[in-house]
Design a protein around this motif. Structure first.
Motif, PDB file in Angstrom:
ATOM      1  N   GLY A   1      -1.771   1.508  -4.022  1.00 35.28           N
ATOM      2  CA  GLY A   1      -2.670   2.607  -3.734  1.00 35.28           C
ATOM      3  C   GLY A   1      -2.879   2.745  -2.239  1.00 35.28           C
ATOM      4  N   PRO A   2      -3.597   3.796  -1.813  1.00 34.31           N
ATOM      5  CA  PRO A   2      -3.781   4.043  -0.378  1.00 34.31           C
ATOM      6  C   PRO A   2      -4.594   2.937   0.299  1.00 34.31           C
ATOM      7  CG  PRO A   2      -4.329   5.988  -1.689  1.00 34.31           C
ATOM      8  CD  PRO A   2      -4.190   4.860  -2.647  1.00 34.31           C
ATOM      9  N   ARG A   3      -4.164   2.550   1.471  1.00 36.89           N
ATOM     10  CA  ARG A   3      -4.824   1.469   2.211  1.00 36.89           C
ATOM     11  C   ARG A   3      -6.293   1.770   2.476  1.00 36.89           C
ATOM     12  NH1 ARG A   3      -2.693  -2.786   4.749  1.00 36.89           N
ATOM     13  NH2 ARG A   3      -3.973  -3.810   6.322  1.00 36.89           N
ATOM     14  N   GLU A   4      -6.611   3.014   2.733  1.00 32.73           N
ATOM     15  CA  GLU A   4      -8.001   3.385   3.032  1.00 32.73           C
ATOM     16  C   GLU A   4      -8.799   3.739   1.777  1.00 32.73           C
ATOM     17  OE1 GLU A   4      -9.297   2.913   5.985  1.00 32.73           O
ATOM     18  OE2 GLU A   4      -7.302   2.165   6.561  1.00 32.73           O
ATOM     19  N   ARG A   5      -8.238   3.499   0.599  1.00 32.41           N
ATOM     20  CA  ARG A   5      -8.961   3.723  -0.654  1.00 32.41           C
ATOM     21  C   ARG A   5      -8.958   2.438  -1.477  1.00 32.41           C
ATOM     22  NH1 ARG A   5      -9.215   8.891  -2.598  1.00 32.41           N
ATOM     23  NH2 ARG A   5     -10.587   7.960  -4.172  1.00 32.41           N
ATOM     24  N   PRO A   6      -9.674   1.414  -1.010  1.00 34.31           N
ATOM     25  CA  PRO A   6      -9.627   0.120  -1.704  1.00 34.31           C
ATOM     26  C   PRO A   6     -10.150   0.181  -3.130  1.00 34.31           C
ATOM     27  CG  PRO A   6     -11.381   0.153  -0.060  1.00 34.31           C
ATOM     28  CD  PRO A   6     -10.539   1.367   0.181  1.00 34.31           C
ATOM     29  N   GLU A   7     -10.967   1.175  -3.438  1.00 39.03           N
ATOM     30  CA  GLU A   7     -11.445   1.297  -4.824  1.00 39.03           C
ATOM     31  C   GLU A   7     -10.301   1.640  -5.773  1.00 39.03           C
ATOM     32  OE1 GLU A   7     -11.789   5.453  -3.108  1.00 39.03           O
ATOM     33  OE2 GLU A   7     -12.085   3.380  -2.405  1.00 39.03           O
ATOM     34  N   ILE A   8      -9.305   2.393  -5.279  1.00 38.70           N
ATOM     35  CA  ILE A   8      -8.121   2.673  -6.094  1.00 38.70           C
ATOM     36  C   ILE A   8      -7.291   1.402  -6.261  1.00 38.70           C
ATOM     37  CG2 ILE A   8      -5.933   3.935  -6.167  1.00 38.70           C
ATOM     38  CD1 ILE A   8      -7.353   6.281  -4.847  1.00 38.70           C
TER      39      ILE A   8
ATOM     40  N   GLU B   1       1.059   3.839   1.780  1.00 38.19           N
ATOM     41  CA  GLU B   1       1.616   4.291   3.049  1.00 38.19           C
ATOM     42  C   GLU B   1       2.876   3.522   3.438  1.00 38.19           C
ATOM     43  OE1 GLU B   1      -2.920   4.577   3.272  1.00 38.19           O
ATOM     44  OE2 GLU B   1      -1.402   3.252   2.431  1.00 38.19           O
TER      45      GLU B   1
ATOM     46  N   THR C   1       0.837  -1.191   0.000  1.00 37.43           N
ATOM     47  CA  THR C   1       0.000   0.000   0.000  1.00 37.43           C
ATOM     48  C   THR C   1       0.876   1.246   0.000  1.00 37.43           C
ATOM     49  OG1 THR C   1      -0.180  -0.054   2.414  1.00 37.43           O
ATOM     50  CG2 THR C   1      -1.913  -1.163   1.152  1.00 37.43           C
TER      51      THR C   1
END
Length: 343
Positions: free
Chosen positions: A286-293, A272, A270
């Motif tokens: 992609g960002p851990r808190e944006r799983p759609e990405i 981060e 991820t």
């Protein structure tokens, strides 16, 4: 076979008439959807349907999804539509949701793998919709990749897998969702997710006003939908998926990397955490808190690992909730059961 490749954009849809004619004549056409590229054949020509299985190397007991342009086509292939199905259709069609219906007798058993149900969706991608409109026959379309390999989210992925095997490939660039549609069955006592996607359990529960369950591993012996039984999405190199707390995942992967000196190990992490992996090859999911990405990237990254000629692939797991459930579903299948739970 010579494969014709045409490039279109989602704002300029000229040139799709020839693709529709190929489909009506019984040929195969790969085309983009909002999820992944599909390999299409009209449902009315059984030889074309069988060719899908032959070209992909797809097991015959793995059902196909029928794609429609207009709701009038739904009544041509299903015998009944429940009130719950109508609620979901009103909310999510066109879009990345596949529903399982009782089928009409006319639907080929090649489509349904001999089941008495059929999977149907109405895609939202402008290219797919225009192609379906021009074809004017429901189109069966699994992902346009060789069976078991990562699904194609770029035209170049399809060209790599399908050039010389099918009549036409329509290249319209990247597919925005990046993972296949959510598949939901409404045919039992409770709604059941057969394959998670970007339309989540929580969203469907809100629409239906009742709990939505997930299929259990034991339900996969005779799959009702694609992606339930067989290993999918796998690159050439073996994949290990690490699940648990991020800090512990990073520690465990770094320990394993230290044991793999001299091998080309690719880490998918991820955003981060990518700087925390002690490795030359680290790819940003992609960002851990944006799983759609992350969903939109994982198949491209798995295919890129093949281009890098990786010896092994280590992947950082994410939270199993929302769209993250769909991401983990694909990564677990790519790992083929090679999953490390750290605690």
């Amino acid at each position: 076979m010579k494969t014709t490749i045409i490039k279109v954009t989602r704002k300029h849809l000229e040139g799709l008439g020839s693709a529709a004619q190929i489909l009506r004549d019984g040929g195969l056409v790969a085309f983009p959807t909002e999820t992944v590229y599909g390999l299409g054949a009209v449902c009315s020509k059984e030889t074309a349907l069988l060719n899908i299985f032959a070209v992909k190397g797809r097991p015959a007991d793995n059902p196909l999804i029928l794609h429609i342009y207009h709701l009038d086509q739904l009544t041509q292939i299903v015998s009944s539509i429940s009130p719950a199905a109508r609620k979901l259709i009103d909310r999510y069609w066109p879009g990345p949701l596949t529903l399982i219906f009782p089928k009409r007798p006319e639907v080929s058993p090649v489509v349904t793998a001999g089941l008495d149900t059929v999977a149907v969706r109405m895609p939202s991608d402008p290219v797919a919709r225009e192609l379906l409109r021009l074809t004017n026959i429901p189109v069966a379309a699994p992902s346009a990749n060789l069976s078991g390999k990562p699904s194609p989210t770029l035209g170049e992925h399809v060209i790599t897998d399908m050039s010389g095997k099918i009549e036409m490939i329509i290249d319209a660039g990247p597919c925005p969702a990046g993972v296949e549609s959510t598949v939901l069955s409404l045919n039992g006592a409770n709604p059941v997710i057969l394959r998670p996607g970007v339309i989540t359990r929580e969203e469907m529960e809100e629409v239906l006003g009742r709990p939505v369950l997930s299929a259990k591993p034991g339900d996969n012996d005779r799959p009702q939908a694609p992606g339930m039984k067989y290993r999918h999405y796998a690159p050439v190199a073996p994949v290990t998926l690490y699940e648990g707390e991020p800090v512990k995942i990073i520690h465990e992967i770094n320990l394993r990397l230290a044991e793999k000196q001299g091998q080309k190990v690719v880490v998918m992490g991820t955003a981060e955490n990518i700087s925390r992996y002690r490795n030359e090859w680290v790819l940003d999911m992609g960002p851990r808190e944006r799983p759609e990405i992350i969903a939109g990237r994982i198949f491209q990254l798995l295919r890129f690992c093949d281009q890098l000629q990786a010896d092994q692939i280590f992947i950082e797991g994410i939270a199993d909730r929302g769209v993250g459930t769909a991401v983990l579903n694909r990564l677990r299948k790519a790992a083929g059961g090679n999953i490390v739970h750290v605690s």
